[in-house]
Design an enzyme around this catalytic site. Structure first.
Site, short mmCIF file in Angstrom:
data_model
loop_
_atom_site.label_atom_id
_atom_site.label_comp_id
_atom_site.label_asym_id
_atom_site.label_seq_id
_atom_site.Cartn_x
_atom_site.Cartn_y
_atom_site.Cartn_z
N ARG A 225 0.87 -1.18 0.00
CA ARG A 225 0.00 0.00 0.00
C ARG A 225 0.90 1.23 0.00
O ARG A 225 1.98 1.22 0.62
CB ARG A 225 -0.90 0.03 1.24
CG ARG A 225 -2.13 -0.86 1.15
CD ARG A 225 -3.17 -0.38 0.13
NE ARG A 225 -4.32 -1.28 0.03
CZ ARG A 225 -4.39 -2.33 -0.78
NH1 ARG A 225 -3.38 -2.63 -1.56
NH2 ARG A 225 -5.49 -3.07 -0.83
N GLU A 254 -3.88 7.75 -5.19
CA GLU A 254 -4.14 7.01 -6.43
C GLU A 254 -5.40 7.54 -7.10
O GLU A 254 -6.37 7.79 -6.40
CB GLU A 254 -4.31 5.51 -6.13
CG GLU A 254 -3.02 4.86 -5.65
CD GLU A 254 -3.15 3.36 -5.35
OE1 GLU A 254 -4.18 2.76 -5.74
OE2 GLU A 254 -2.24 2.82 -4.75
N HIS A 273 -1.74 0.10 -9.76
CA HIS A 273 -2.35 -0.81 -8.77
C HIS A 273 -2.95 -2.04 -9.49
O HIS A 273 -4.13 -2.36 -9.34
CB HIS A 273 -3.42 -0.10 -7.95
CG HIS A 273 -3.70 -0.79 -6.64
ND1 HIS A 273 -4.02 -0.12 -5.49
CD2 HIS A 273 -3.67 -2.10 -6.28
CE1 HIS A 273 -4.20 -0.98 -4.50
NE2 HIS A 273 -3.99 -2.20 -4.96
P1 NDP Z 1 -1.08 -11.67 4.72
O1 NDP Z 1 -1.91 -11.39 5.91
O2 NDP Z 1 -1.11 -13.03 4.12
O3 NDP Z 1 0.48 -11.36 5.07
C1 NDP Z 1 0.89 -10.23 5.76
C2 NDP Z 1 2.36 -10.38 6.17
O4 NDP Z 1 2.82 -9.11 6.67
C3 NDP Z 1 2.62 -11.40 7.27
O5 NDP Z 1 3.80 -12.11 6.98
C4 NDP Z 1 2.82 -10.53 8.51
O6 NDP Z 1 3.68 -11.06 9.49
C5 NDP Z 1 3.49 -9.33 7.89
N1 NDP Z 1 3.40 -8.15 8.77
C6 NDP Z 1 2.30 -7.56 9.29
N2 NDP Z 1 2.64 -6.50 10.05
C7 NDP Z 1 3.99 -6.42 10.00
C8 NDP Z 1 4.95 -5.54 10.58
N3 NDP Z 1 4.58 -4.53 11.37
N4 NDP Z 1 6.27 -5.76 10.30
C9 NDP Z 1 6.65 -6.78 9.51
N5 NDP Z 1 5.79 -7.65 8.94
C10 NDP Z 1 4.48 -7.47 9.18
O7 NDP Z 1 -1.48 -10.58 3.64
P2 NDP Z 1 -1.31 -10.66 2.03
O8 NDP Z 1 0.05 -11.15 1.72
O9 NDP Z 1 -2.48 -11.33 1.41
O10 NDP Z 1 -1.45 -9.11 1.65
C11 NDP Z 1 -0.57 -8.15 2.21
C12 NDP Z 1 -0.99 -6.75 1.79
O11 NDP Z 1 -0.63 -6.54 0.43
C13 NDP Z 1 -2.50 -6.49 1.84
O12 NDP Z 1 -2.89 -6.07 3.11
C14 NDP Z 1 -2.68 -5.39 0.80
O13 NDP Z 1 -2.57 -4.13 1.39
C15 NDP Z 1 -1.53 -5.61 -0.17
N6 NDP Z 1 -1.98 -6.16 -1.46
C16 NDP Z 1 -1.73 -5.44 -2.61
C17 NDP Z 1 -2.14 -5.94 -3.84
C18 NDP Z 1 -1.89 -5.15 -5.10
O14 NDP Z 1 -2.68 -5.23 -6.00
N7 NDP Z 1 -0.80 -4.43 -5.22
C19 NDP Z 1 -2.85 -7.23 -3.96
C20 NDP Z 1 -3.03 -7.91 -2.70
C21 NDP Z 1 -2.60 -7.39 -1.50
P3 NDP Z 1 3.44 -12.48 10.26
O15 NDP Z 1 3.77 -13.52 9.22
O16 NDP Z 1 4.43 -12.48 11.37
O17 NDP Z 1 2.01 -12.50 10.66
#
Ligand code: NDP
Length: 307
Positions: A225, A254, A273
């Site tokens: 994001r 955006e 995006h």
């Molecule tokens: P997931 O919930 O599967 O994964 C999130 C990951 O981020 C986990 O590994 C989590 O850690 C980690 N995380 C959360 N907070 C922190 C932090 N403070 N420091 C370090 N790591 C952290 O989500 P997704 O992979 O499905 O999606 C992630 C994000 O990507 C979405 O929220 C969205 O905003 C964005 N996205 C963008 C898209 C695009 O079109 N460009 C498409 C899809 C998603 P832990 O493993 O320890 O829980």
């Protein structure tokens, strides 16, 4: 709650035709219709990309995106509205997009496409092109997106390290660092790829200090994001040479405003995006919705529940 009327909100049209999803869900034992704002109050549940105040009168809202930072969690909780998201479906799409960015940087494809527009036969400098094996990518966020990125980059010979909220190992990642060691993790990577959700903790996680910590010949990739990055600090880092380049799919504002300097930087790839887009998107979302309708009927807990 009783689910009789499920709406597919017409805002999903920015990703796929709402009718495709409504058709896909037609066999469910509930009535499924494409709806506009005026019909929200007729629905028990709505599948949507945007938020509307009227959703607070429904029982269940499903976001077709994984990122749900635009929804007011507290209000959902106060009104007893369930919110589910679409994490789990974007690993391959985003993984392939990130592989494409890295291949552009290494094989100079973005230069060639730009030159072609000008009918210019320019070959890169002798030391500009390289290959990916032997390079390292640090992927910040090891969830669905991060794992998809690790899989595609791993298959291209890139060494992949990860950052998450603990040091717990994750398949596909050679080393995993906890978030407090972010700067150690990104310090020697050729590529830093951001795949974390936007939360209070990750807002402006990538600031001037983070870009200063990265190598001067490293490139930065954001498919998470926009607000995970302090965008003016990123622009400064690119202009001052603190980092070499960037591939950006998401922005603080955006669409990216026409006057943004990011549009014109040679070593910056801007995509709208679109990292997760695929013609199968409606099917992937449809399967998640079907799963949860099944769970509701079986009185089981929802998958992908956020609130
Ligand atoms: P997931 O919930 O599967 O994964 C999130 C990951 O981020 C986990 O590994 C989590 O850690 C980690 N995380 C959360 N907070 C922190 C932090 N403070 N420091 C370090 N790591 C952290 O989500 P997704 O992979 O499905 O999606 C992630 C994000 O990507 C979405 O929220 C969205 O905003 C964005 N996205 C963008 C898209 C695009 O079109 N460009 C498409 C899809 C998603 P832990 O493993 O320890 O829980």
């Amino acid at each position: 709650f009783d689910l009789e009327q499920l709406g597919v909100h017409d805002s999903v049209a920015s990703v796929f035709p709402p009718e495709e999803l409504a058709d896909f869900l037609a066999d469910l034992p509930v009535s499924v219709d494409v709806i506009g704002d005026d019909e929200i109050s007729d629905c028990d549940a709505v599948v949507t990309i945007e938020h509307r105040e009227a959703f607070l009168e429904c029982d269940w809202i499903h976001s077709i995106q994984a990122g749900v930072d635009r929804f007011p969690f507290d209000e959902f909780e106060d009104h007893d509205v369930i919110l589910t998201n679409s994490t789990g479906i974007h690993g391959r799409t985003v993984g392939e997009t990130v592989a494409g960015y890295l291949l552009s940087f290494s094989r100079r494809l973005h230069d060639h496409v730009a030159n072609q527009q000008e009918r210019q036969w320019h070959r890169p400098e002798w030391d500009e092109a390289f290959t990916l094996p032997g390079t390292t990518a640090c992927v910040v966020g090891t969830g669905t997106l991060g794992r998809g990125v690790a899989e595609t980059l791993g298959s291209l010979g890139v060494r992949v390290t990860g950052v998450r909220r603990s040091e717990e190992p994750v398949p596909g990642f050679e080393d995993v660092y906890a978030n407090e060691d972010l700067h150690t993790a990104i310090g020697d990577a050729d590529f830093v790829v951001v795949t974390v959700p936007l939360t209070d903790e990750t807002y402006h996680l990538f600031d001037a200090d983070a870009f200063e910590t990265m190598r001067e010949d490293a490139s930065f990739v954001n498919v998470a994001r926009g607000s995970v990055v302090d965008q003016p600090a990123l622009i400064d880092a690119l202009e001052s040479g603190a980092i070499r380049g960037a591939a950006l799919d998401v922005f603080e504002d955006e669409p990216l405003p026409e006057e943004s300097p990011l549009w014109e930087m040679d070593e910056v790839i801007v995509t709208p995006h679109s990292a997760a887009l695929t013609r199968d998107y409606f099917r992937d979302v449809g399967e998640l919705v079907e799963t949860n309708v099944g769970r509701l009927e079986a009185d089981e807990a929802f998958t992908n529940r956020v609130v």
